[in-house]
Design a protein around this motif. Sequence first.
Motif, mmCIF file in Angstrom:
data_model
loop_
_atom_site.group_PDB
_atom_site.id
_atom_site.type_symbol
_atom_site.label_atom_id
_atom_site.label_comp_id
_atom_site.label_asym_id
_atom_site.label_seq_id
_atom_site.Cartn_x
_atom_site.Cartn_y
_atom_site.Cartn_z
ATOM 1 N N ILE A 88 0.859 -1.180 0.000
ATOM 2 C CA ILE A 88 0.000 0.000 0.000
ATOM 3 C C ILE A 88 0.895 1.230 0.000
ATOM 4 O O ILE A 88 1.717 1.408 0.910
ATOM 5 C CB ILE A 88 -0.938 0.013 1.226
ATOM 6 N N ASN A 89 0.735 2.048 -1.039
ATOM 7 C CA ASN A 89 1.507 3.291 -1.162
ATOM 8 C C ASN A 89 3.021 3.035 -1.053
ATOM 9 O O ASN A 89 3.744 3.777 -0.407
ATOM 10 C CB ASN A 89 1.036 4.306 -0.119
ATOM 11 N N GLY A 90 3.483 1.954 -1.653
ATOM 12 C CA GLY A 90 4.897 1.614 -1.638
ATOM 13 C C GLY A 90 5.387 0.923 -0.377
ATOM 14 O O GLY A 90 6.550 0.547 -0.288
ATOM 15 N N GLU A 91 4.529 0.743 0.613
ATOM 16 C CA GLU A 91 4.910 0.064 1.848
ATOM 17 C C GLU A 91 4.493 -1.409 1.768
ATOM 18 O O GLU A 91 3.328 -1.715 1.518
ATOM 19 C CB GLU A 91 4.266 0.728 3.063
ATOM 20 N N ALA A 92 5.444 -2.310 1.980
ATOM 21 C CA ALA A 92 5.177 -3.751 1.908
ATOM 22 C C ALA A 92 4.689 -4.259 3.264
ATOM 23 O O ALA A 92 5.355 -4.067 4.277
ATOM 24 C CB ALA A 92 6.433 -4.497 1.490
#
Length: 149
Positions: A88-92
């Motif tokens: 989500i939004n580049g966060e794994a």
Amino acid sequence: MSKPLVPLGAVTAIFCAAALTGCYVVPMDPRTGQPVMPPPQATAGTAATPVTFPARLYPANDLASRYGMVNATVSNDLQGRGIFNAVINGEAFVGEATRKSGSGRAGVASGAGNRGSFLGCEYTLNTATQGTGQCKLSDGAVFNMHLGN
């Protein structure tokens, strides 16, 4: 009389190896002389092969709408546990999906993000690999979750 270029034993070995190429050994029952059948791969009491299936998270509030639809995956061992992954939004986010105690269909999935956020989901399965639920991100974003194809 001249010597052969290749010893006769080597020629025999090469011929035998070539003749057996593509062959395999079938175990035989010495009592009956019949081939022995291998046991089934999965029987009652043995673990089933894990199944990986998609999960889609759709925005359910204004905070989630800035992220759009999120693709996730669940690797389900078909014994009540699975590994949950989302970005989500580049966060794994990586975590676990587990069925709730006493319920064959309801479960929870939790994931920790690599930037310190967390994601919590509750779901209900319709089959072993399909269901629906809801997820909440630590910033308050809420998503409707659809599991399976």
